[in-house]
Design a protein around this motif. Structure first.
Motif, PDB file in Angstrom:
ATOM      1  N   TYR A 291     -29.472  10.985 -26.486  1.00 52.43           N
ATOM      2  CA  TYR A 291     -28.517  12.041 -26.815  1.00 52.43           C
ATOM      3  C   TYR A 291     -27.123  11.505 -26.548  1.00 52.43           C
ATOM      4  O   TYR A 291     -26.782  11.145 -25.410  1.00 52.43           O
ATOM      5  CB  TYR A 291     -28.756  13.304 -25.996  1.00 52.43           C
ATOM      6  N   ARG A 292     -26.310  11.446 -27.603  1.00 49.95           N
ATOM      7  CA  ARG A 292     -24.945  10.936 -27.489  1.00 49.95           C
ATOM      8  C   ARG A 292     -24.035  12.105 -27.147  1.00 49.95           C
ATOM      9  O   ARG A 292     -23.752  12.961 -27.990  1.00 49.95           O
ATOM     10  CB  ARG A 292     -24.510  10.257 -28.789  1.00 49.95           C
ATOM     11  N   ALA A 297     -24.958  14.711 -30.612  1.00 51.78           N
ATOM     12  CA  ALA A 297     -25.987  14.303 -31.569  1.00 51.78           C
ATOM     13  C   ALA A 297     -27.151  13.653 -30.841  1.00 51.78           C
ATOM     14  O   ALA A 297     -26.958  12.903 -29.880  1.00 51.78           O
ATOM     15  CB  ALA A 297     -25.411  13.334 -32.598  1.00 51.78           C
ATOM     16  N   MET A 298     -28.357  13.971 -31.299  1.00 48.36           N
ATOM     17  CA  MET A 298     -29.554  13.319 -30.786  1.00 48.36           C
ATOM     18  C   MET A 298     -30.039  12.315 -31.826  1.00 48.36           C
ATOM     19  O   MET A 298     -30.123  12.632 -33.024  1.00 48.36           O
ATOM     20  CB  MET A 298     -30.658  14.336 -30.500  1.00 48.36           C
ATOM     21  N   GLN A 299     -30.343  11.111 -31.368  1.00 46.24           N
ATOM     22  CA  GLN A 299     -30.801  10.048 -32.249  1.00 46.24           C
ATOM     23  C   GLN A 299     -32.215   9.647 -31.854  1.00 46.24           C
ATOM     24  O   GLN A 299     -32.496   9.412 -30.673  1.00 46.24           O
ATOM     25  CB  GLN A 299     -29.857   8.848 -32.187  1.00 46.24           C
ATOM     26  N   THR A 301     -35.566   7.104 -32.896  1.00 48.54           N
ATOM     27  CA  THR A 301     -36.159   6.017 -33.669  1.00 48.54           C
ATOM     28  C   THR A 301     -37.626   6.369 -33.858  1.00 48.54           C
ATOM     29  O   THR A 301     -38.383   6.422 -32.874  1.00 48.54           O
ATOM     30  CB  THR A 301     -36.017   4.667 -32.947  1.00 48.54           C
ATOM     31  N   SER A 347     -29.893  13.631 -40.615  1.00 54.85           N
ATOM     32  CA  SER A 347     -29.717  12.436 -41.443  1.00 54.85           C
ATOM     33  C   SER A 347     -30.767  11.401 -41.064  1.00 54.85           C
ATOM     34  O   SER A 347     -31.100  11.243 -39.886  1.00 54.85           O
ATOM     35  CB  SER A 347     -28.311  11.859 -41.279  1.00 54.85           C
ATOM     36  N   SER A 349     -32.032   7.322 -41.786  1.00 57.78           N
ATOM     37  CA  SER A 349     -31.526   6.036 -42.275  1.00 57.78           C
ATOM     38  C   SER A 349     -32.131   5.662 -43.625  1.00 57.78           C
ATOM     39  O   SER A 349     -31.447   5.090 -44.477  1.00 57.78           O
ATOM     40  CB  SER A 349     -31.798   4.939 -41.242  1.00 57.78           C
ATOM     41  N   GLU A 363     -34.203   5.609 -38.410  1.00 57.70           N
ATOM     42  CA  GLU A 363     -33.307   6.203 -37.421  1.00 57.70           C
ATOM     43  C   GLU A 363     -32.985   7.621 -37.880  1.00 57.70           C
ATOM     44  O   GLU A 363     -32.470   7.823 -38.985  1.00 57.70           O
ATOM     45  CB  GLU A 363     -32.021   5.393 -37.301  1.00 57.70           C
ATOM     46  N   THR A 365     -31.041  11.235 -37.017  1.00 56.03           N
ATOM     47  CA  THR A 365     -29.963  11.827 -36.218  1.00 56.03           C
ATOM     48  C   THR A 365     -29.888  13.329 -36.486  1.00 56.03           C
ATOM     49  O   THR A 365     -29.806  13.745 -37.645  1.00 56.03           O
ATOM     50  CB  THR A 365     -28.604  11.189 -36.546  1.00 56.03           C
ATOM     51  N   SER A 367     -27.447  16.252 -35.563  1.00 54.09           N
ATOM     52  CA  SER A 367     -26.118  16.481 -34.979  1.00 54.09           C
ATOM     53  C   SER A 367     -25.571  17.833 -35.389  1.00 54.09           C
ATOM     54  O   SER A 367     -25.651  18.226 -36.553  1.00 54.09           O
ATOM     55  CB  SER A 367     -25.150  15.370 -35.414  1.00 54.09           C
TER      56      SER A 367
END
Length: 414
Positions: A291-292, A297-299, A301, A347, A349, A363, A365, A367
Motif C-alpha cells: 500500500y503506497r 493506492a494498493m498494488q 502482483t 488498472s 499492467s 501488476e 493497482t 487507487s
C-alpha cells in the motif's frame, strides 16, 4: 461544624444535579460514520457484501423499500473475531427511521438468528417500512454473537411525508388488530411516571442526609454507624416491600388481562440455503501486495492462470464494500453509492484477454481517495496487516466469476 457540613452537603447535591444534567444533554460527536468506525480488517476479512441494491432512493412514510444482494462469509475469518455461528441479519440505520418488516436469507424468512458457514455465499433481502421523514444512511448489517455488528455499504435514502401518519398494524393470535406504533402508550407513560415518582421520593428522602464529603469524613473517622438511623432502616424496608407489592400486583393483573401469551422466539436457524456462484476457472496467486501511502493506492502482483475454455479479463476488485473498476471491462449500472465506487480505480499492467490455459503475472493497482476516506489505510497499522477482497473476472460472453484474495499487505511511504 454543623453549618459547614450542611453547606458541603448542599454543594455536593448541586454538583450531582449539574453532572446528571450534563450527562442527559451532552452527546459527543462520533469521529466516524457507519462502516468507517469499524476496523479495516473487520470489513475486509469477515462479511463481503456485493451485488447490493437499494430498491428506492425516495420513499414516503408507510411505504416500503428493500435492500438486497449477496454476501460472502470470508473463509479467512480473523481469529480475533468469533465465528458467525450465531448471526442476525439486520440493517444499520440512525434509530427507528424504518421498521424492519421482514428479512430473508436464501429465500427463507429469518426473523431470528441463523448459523452461517465460512466460505459460503448467501443471497439476502430486507424489507423496510418508512417511518420518520429525513435523509438517512441505510446499511446492510450482520450482527455476530461475540463479534459485534459488521456493517456493509450504506446509501442515502430520503423519507418524505409526516411521521404522525405512520401506522404499524398487526393482528394478534387472538384476532385483535392493533397499531404497534401507539399500542398501550398510555400504560407506558403511567408506569414511567409511577417509578419516577418512587425514585424521586427516595432521592428526596436522602437529600436531607449528609452527602459525599460528610459521609466520607464520618466513615474515615469510624462513625459510619451514625449515618443511618433506625428510622432510615424502616423507611428503606417500606420502599422495598412497597416495590415488591406493586410488581406482584401489576404482574397478576397483567396475567389476568392477557391470559394468552407466547415467549419471545430465540431459537437458532441452521442449514441456510447458500447461493451457488459460477465455478471459478481462474486461479489467482498473490505474489506481493503493498500500500503506497502518499498515492493512496494498493498494488498487487498477481499470477493468473485460466483453467477454463474461454478467455477472461479482470474487471473489478471489491474490498470492504469499496469497488474499484476497470471501465474497459465493466461499468456499473446499479446506482451504487458514488463515494464507494471508483469507476476508473482499477488498472492492470496487461489486461488483454487471458486465453484458456495461459498463465500471466500482472501488476494490479487499486487507487482512490476511498482508501483514506473510509479508513481502509488504517490496515497498515494493525498487528496482523492483511488485506482481503473479491476479484471479478468476465469472459467474452459477459459471464462473471468470483475469486477471493487474502495476503499480507506491506506499506510504502515513498
Amino acid at each position: 461544624m454543623k453549618i459547614i457540613k450542611d453547606k458541603v452537603a448542599k454543594l455536593s447535591f448541586v454538583a450531582l444535579l449539574v453532572a446528571m444534567t450534563a450527562a442527559m444533554f451532552y452527546a459527543p460527536t462520533a469521529s466516524a460514520h457507519g462502516e468507517k468506525s469499524q476496523a479495516a480488517f473487520m470489513r475486509m476479512r469477515t462479511i463481503h457484501w456485493f451485488d447490493l441494491n437499494w430498491s428506492k432512493e425516495e420513499v414516503p412514510v408507510n411505504e416500503t423499500m428493500t435492500i438486497g444482494g449477496k454476501f460472502l462469509v470470508f473463509a479467512g475469518w480473523p481469529e480475533t473475531v468469533d465465528k458467525p455461528e450465531v448471526s442476525f441479519l439486520n440493517v444499520g440505520i440512525p434509530g427507528p427511521v424504518f421498521i424492519r418488516a421482514g428479512s430473508w436469507i436464501g429465500g427463507q424468512l429469518v426473523p431470528r438468528s441463523v448459523s452461517l458457514e465460512l466460505g459460503e455465499v448467501y443471497e439476502f433481502k430486507v424489507l423496510l417500512k418508512a417511518r420518520r421523514p429525513g435523509d438517512w444512511h441505510v446499511h446492510a448489517m450482520m450482527n455476530v454473537q461475540g463479534g459485534g455488528p459488521i456493517i456493509g455499504p450504506g446509501k442515502w435514502v430520503t423519507i418524505t411525508g409526516s411521521m404522525s401518519e405512520f401506522v404499524n398494524p398487526v393482528t394478534t393470535l387472538t384476532g385483535q388488530t392493533i397499531n404497534l406504533e401507539n399500542y398501550a402508550l398510555d400504560n407506558v407513560y403511567f408506569w414511567h411516571a409511577v417509578w419516577f415518582a418512587i425514585a424521586f421520593a427516595w432521592l428526596l428522602f436522602w437529600i436531607k442526609r449528609p452527602l459525599f464529603v460528610p459521609r466520607h469524613i464520618a466513615v474515615s473517622t469510624g462513625k459510619a454507624d451514625s449515618l443511618i438511623s433506625a428510622g432510615d432502616k424502616k423507611i428503606g424496608m417500606l420502599f422495598a416491600v412497597g416495590t415488591l407489592v406493586i410488581v406482584a400486583a401489576s404482574m397478576g393483573a397483567t396475567n389476568e388481562k392477557y391470559p394468552v401469551t407466547t415467549p419471545l422466539q430465540a431459537g437458532l436457524l441452521r442449514g441456510m440455503k447458500t447461493y451457488q456462484m459460477p465455478e471459478a476457472t481462474v486461479s489467482v496467486k498473490v505474489d506481493d501486495a503493498t500500500y503506497r501511502v502518499p498515492g493512496r493506492a494498493m498494488q498487487m502482483t498477481l499470477t493468473l492462470t485460466n483453467n477454463g475454455d474461454s478467455a477472461v479479463r479482470l474487471g473489478e476488485f471489491n474490498t470492504a464494500g469499496v469497488r474499484f473498476l476497470d471501465p474497459a471491462v465493466h461499468e456499473d449500472d446499479t446506482a451504487y453509492p458514488d463515494d464507494l465506487l471508483a469507476e476508473e480505480g482499477l488498472s492492470v499492467s496487461d489486461n488483454s484477454p487471458l486465453a484458456p490455459g495461459e498463465t500471466r503475472t500482472v501488476e494490479v493497482t487499486a487507487s482512490d481517495a476511498a482508501w483514506e476516506v473510509y479508513r481502509l489505510a488504517d490496515l497498515i497499522y494493525d498487528p496482523d496487516s492483511r488485506f482481503a477482497g473479491l476479484l471479478f473476472f468476465w469472459d467474452e460472453k459477459g459471464n462473471r466469476q468470483l475469486v477471493t484474495v487474502d495476503a499480507p499487505l506491506i506499506p510504502t511511504f515513498i
